[in-house]
Design a protein around this motif. Structure first.
Motif, mmCIF file in Angstrom:
data_model
loop_
_atom_site.group_PDB
_atom_site.id
_atom_site.type_symbol
_atom_site.label_atom_id
_atom_site.label_comp_id
_atom_site.label_asym_id
_atom_site.label_seq_id
_atom_site.Cartn_x
_atom_site.Cartn_y
_atom_site.Cartn_z
ATOM 1 N N SER A 60 0.824 -1.204 0.000
ATOM 2 C CA SER A 60 0.000 0.000 0.000
ATOM 3 C C SER A 60 0.863 1.262 0.000
ATOM 4 N N TRP A 61 2.090 1.141 0.483
ATOM 5 C CA TRP A 61 2.997 2.284 0.485
ATOM 6 C C TRP A 61 3.642 2.463 -0.884
ATOM 7 N N ASN A 62 4.221 1.396 -1.411
ATOM 8 C CA ASN A 62 4.830 1.436 -2.742
ATOM 9 C C ASN A 62 4.940 -0.001 -3.248
ATOM 10 N N PRO A 63 4.083 -0.406 -4.184
ATOM 11 C CA PRO A 63 4.050 -1.814 -4.615
ATOM 12 C C PRO A 63 5.345 -2.297 -5.262
ATOM 13 N N VAL A 64 6.121 -1.385 -5.819
ATOM 14 C CA VAL A 64 7.353 -1.789 -6.514
ATOM 15 C C VAL A 64 8.344 -2.436 -5.549
ATOM 16 N N TYR A 65 8.398 -1.930 -4.321
ATOM 17 C CA TYR A 65 9.399 -2.397 -3.371
ATOM 18 C C TYR A 65 9.082 -3.766 -2.784
ATOM 19 N N VAL A 66 7.980 -4.373 -3.203
ATOM 20 C CA VAL A 66 7.701 -5.736 -2.752
ATOM 21 C C VAL A 66 8.776 -6.693 -3.263
ATOM 22 N N GLY A 68 15.598 9.978 -6.819
ATOM 23 C CA GLY A 68 14.267 9.392 -6.675
ATOM 24 C C GLY A 68 14.254 8.082 -5.919
ATOM 25 N N LEU A 69 15.380 7.735 -5.295
ATOM 26 C CA LEU A 69 15.502 6.460 -4.595
ATOM 27 C C LEU A 69 14.979 6.604 -3.179
ATOM 28 N N LEU A 70 13.742 6.164 -2.944
ATOM 29 C CA LEU A 70 13.127 6.273 -1.629
ATOM 30 C C LEU A 70 13.562 5.120 -0.741
ATOM 31 N N LEU A 71 13.698 5.403 0.551
ATOM 32 C CA LEU A 71 14.039 4.352 1.509
ATOM 33 C C LEU A 71 12.820 3.471 1.728
ATOM 34 N N PRO A 72 12.901 2.193 1.385
ATOM 35 C CA PRO A 72 11.735 1.299 1.549
ATOM 36 C C PRO A 72 11.306 1.209 2.998
ATOM 37 N N VAL A 73 10.015 1.278 3.229
ATOM 38 C CA VAL A 73 9.490 1.235 4.587
ATOM 39 C C VAL A 73 9.814 -0.122 5.227
ATOM 40 N N GLY A 74 10.317 -0.078 6.453
ATOM 41 C CA GLY A 74 10.569 -1.296 7.214
ATOM 42 C C GLY A 74 11.776 -2.110 6.797
ATOM 43 N N ILE A 75 12.600 -1.607 5.876
ATOM 44 C CA ILE A 75 13.690 -2.435 5.344
ATOM 45 C C ILE A 75 14.696 -2.823 6.428
ATOM 46 N N SER A 76 14.966 -1.936 7.370
ATOM 47 C CA SER A 76 15.909 -2.270 8.446
ATOM 48 C C SER A 76 15.360 -3.395 9.315
#
Length: 224
Positions: free
Chosen positions: A50-56, A127-135
């Motif tokens: 829901s935040w950014n589907p690409v980062y799945v 344009g490189l956003l930090l993916p949510v929860g990646i850490s």
């Protein structure tokens, strides 16, 4: 605005997240036990996307690599082979984390050395956003792989439940980082609806919301 909904669902103190959580809990106790892990997995991926589907792609990559590493480490291989498997897991997982988290810092400093050489890199990194929860999910999967490597935990053979362990939405974006030995067995445990458990859970949620909204947010605002 669907974009606004995508931004709000990952905020635990939003009304959108409350509706999402309420729906998942209701469905969880409505479906048979054998399907509950699948419901939680689909819900967790819907939450993340829901935040950014690409980062799945990132969370899938980390999940697949560490699931494979766990199974390989479980096999009776040589010590050298096991070290290489662990190294591959570390390189992939930490490589993605550092690449996204520190790319901008790296490029910015490189610009000081040569603006002409690094100019194209900076444009690509803006344009490189930090993916949510990646850490959180990176270190959570690594703790699992390291525990298997040390012989402190048996590898999880069910890919779906392992993927759920990595992506479990209530602690995906804000932690805590759960050890596999604590969280994974809970996905195999059948529980029934209990009003006492619901009451205790709601008390913890409300107390946490109070500390977040009434205390932490106010202190953060005053600090600014």
């Amino acid at each position: 605005d669907p974009c606004g909904f995508r931004l709000q669902i990952v905020l635990f103190n939003s009304i959108e997240y409350f509706y999402f959580l309420l729906g998942v809990v209701a469905l969880y106790f409505a479906v048979p036990f054998r399907f509950r892990w699948a419901l939680l997995l689909v819900s967790s991926y819907a939450f993340y996307m829901s935040w950014n589907p690409v980062y799945v792609v990132l969370i899938l990559t980390v999940t697949i690599v560490n699931y494979w590493a766990g199974l390989k480490l479980q096999e009776k291989a040589s010590a050298e082979a096991r070290r290489w498997v662990l190294l591959l897991s570390l390189v992939v997982s930490l490589g993605l984390l550092f690449g996204f988290k520190y790319w901008g810092f790296f490029v910015e400093n490189l610009q000081f050395l040569s603006a002409d050489v690094a100019g194209w890199m900076f444009a690509a990194g803006e344009g490189l956003l930090l993916p949510v929860g990646i850490s959180f999910y990176t270190f959570q999967t690594l703790s699992y792989t390291i525990d298997v490597y040390r012989g402190q935990l048996r590898a999880e053979g069910h890919f779906g439940r392992f993927a759920l362990y990595v992506s479990f939405f209530p602690q995906l974006v804000a932690g805590p980082i759960e050890r596999a030995g604590h969280l994974l067995p809970q996905f195999w445990e059948e529980v029934s609806f209990d009003w006492d458990r619901v009451g205790r859970g709601l008390q913890l949620i409300l107390w946490g919301l109070f500390k977040k909204v009434a205390i932490a947010d106010r202190l953060a605002y005053g600090w600014k």
